[in-house]
Design an enzyme around this catalytic site. Structure first.
Site, PDB file in Angstrom:
ATOM      1  N   ASN A  33      66.656  46.950  68.282  1.00 11.81           N
ATOM      2  CA  ASN A  33      66.611  48.388  68.614  1.00 11.81           C
ATOM      3  C   ASN A  33      66.861  49.243  67.372  1.00 11.81           C
ATOM      4  OD1 ASN A  33      69.299  48.045  68.160  1.00 11.81           O
ATOM      5  ND2 ASN A  33      70.008  49.141  69.978  1.00 11.81           N
ATOM      6  N   GLY A  37      69.893  47.431  62.301  1.00 11.58           N
ATOM      7  CA  GLY A  37      68.837  46.725  61.564  1.00 11.58           C
ATOM      8  C   GLY A  37      67.867  47.732  60.961  1.00 11.58           C
ATOM      9  N   LEU A  72      67.587  33.101  70.076  1.00  9.41           N
ATOM     10  CA  LEU A  72      68.743  33.235  69.187  1.00  9.41           C
ATOM     11  C   LEU A  72      69.304  34.648  69.344  1.00  9.41           C
ATOM     12  CD1 LEU A  72      67.227  30.756  68.039  1.00  9.41           C
ATOM     13  CD2 LEU A  72      67.624  31.645  65.749  1.00  9.41           C
ATOM     14  N   TYR A 146      84.516  44.036  68.680  1.00 10.88           N
ATOM     15  CA  TYR A 146      83.656  42.978  68.127  1.00 10.88           C
ATOM     16  C   TYR A 146      84.204  41.607  68.518  1.00 10.88           C
ATOM     17  CZ  TYR A 146      80.758  40.608  64.590  1.00 10.88           C
ATOM     18  OH  TYR A 146      79.857  39.807  63.929  1.00 10.88           O
ATOM     19  N   TYR A 160      76.960  29.253  81.177  1.00 10.75           N
ATOM     20  CA  TYR A 160      75.554  28.911  81.476  1.00 10.75           C
ATOM     21  C   TYR A 160      75.291  27.436  81.194  1.00 10.75           C
ATOM     22  CZ  TYR A 160      73.538  33.316  82.927  1.00 10.75           C
ATOM     23  OH  TYR A 160      73.219  34.421  83.667  1.00 10.75           O
TER      24      TYR A 160
END
Ligand code: UDP
Length: 310
Positions: A33, A37, A72, A146, A160
């Protein structure tokens, strides 16, 4: 041909992963998004076949109508100033975002890798840190956005694995550096290089006696790939165990840049870890991996990147 989806693929490490997998012949799907980045990191890939960029925030469910072999999750603000500026976004990326990608992995029967972090060890009371150490984390301090989101992501990934038999990997990344870090990223190496190249004061937080262990991105990517291709579902540290103080790091960068910068001391951020060093015996034993690039060599390449105009 294998298909890999890299969430956070326009970030520093994510974009290097896009290059790495593309060069290995994978079909690469890059999700980002662009909150921290940069499109610049993947601009050379945009027109290529086998590369697809999807602008998407992982906190929303993602539907994609092709089979995927690997997913990933590298999508999160990762620099302390970024996650301190974006606390709720960081929490959501590392909770709802991870959940959405796990659901996608389950629906595709893909291998899922969670990019976790040495921050899950908090301010460690054990050094170096083996994967078996549970950590010393402040659950409500500023860094908790974080640390706890990544801890949640690890627990959710294991859930999972246990409940659905999903084939999962837990990667614990220690400090990584190299080209494509943003000069204003806020982390120690980009800050010091940026300051040294401009002959500005080098800002050490605290007295500089705190330690970190820096891994060049090429070594990190090789370790990530070996972990992905392994059958290890438990956490694995991937980092460089060469530990040094932040003051020493600043001195090395001043030397390598021939800078006139002076070192200045500023306040230490809340809960800044006093030491950090990976125990990588697990990666050495099971992945036959260890870093090979030494700090001055990696820093020289990083300085070259920062010194050349984008
Ligand atoms: N640091 C510093 N000056 C800076 C940036 C960071 O002294 O301009 C310190 C920071 O307080 C920490 C260490 O360098 O002790 C590594 O910080 P970084 O932000 O790179 O990553 P962290 O390991 O804290 O996630």
């Amino acid at each position: 041909m294998s298909r890999v989806l890299i969430a956070g693929g326009a970030g520093f490490l994510g974009s290097h992963l896009c290059d790495f997998f593309w060069n290995k012949g994978f079909d690469v799907f890059c999700i980002d998004n662009l909150s921290t980045g940069s499109a610049h990191n993947i601009r050379h890939l945009l027109d290529r076949e086998r590369f697809t960029y999807i602008a998407h925030d992982i906190i929303h469910p993602l539907e994609i109508d092709v089979d995927l072999d690997y997913i990933l999750n590298f999508a999160s603000p990762a620099s302390p100033p970024d996650y301190l500026r974006l606390p709720v976004q960081t929490m959501l990326a590392g909770s709802t975002g991870t959940y959405n990608l796990l659901e996608l992995a389950r629906s595709k029967s893909a291998v899922f890798m969670m990019a976790s972090t040495s921050e899950i060890y908090g301010d460690p009371e054990v050094s170096p840190q083996p994967e078996s150490y549970w950590g010393n984390v402040n659950p409500t301090g500023p860094r908790s956005v974080y640390d706890e989101a990544k801890r949640f992501s690890e627990a959710m990934t294991m859930s999972y694995h246990r409940e659905f038999g999903l084939n999962t990997r837990l990667l614990r990344i220690f400090n990584v550096y190299g080209p494509r870090m943003r000069p204003k990223d806020g982390r120690a190496i980009p800050n010091f290089i940026d300051q040294a190249l401009k002959n500005c004061p080098i800002t050490i937080y605290g007295d500089g006696s705190q330690t970190r262990s820096f891994c060049y991105y090429e070594d990190e990517i090789e370790g990530i790939y070996r972990l992905l291709m392994s059958d290890l579902n438990d956490p694995v540290n991937i980092g460089n165990p060469a530990e040094l103080t932040i003051l020493r790091l600043a001195e090395i960068i001043v030397e390598l840049t021939n800078s006139d910068s002076q070192i200045v001391f500023q306040g230490l951020p809340v809960d800044d870890p006093k030491v950090r060093c990976p125990d990588i015996s697990k990666a050495e034993k099971h992945l036959n991996w260890r870093p090979v690039v030494d700090l001055s060599e990696g820093l020289a390449k990083t300085i070259q990147y920062f010194a050349s105009p984008l």
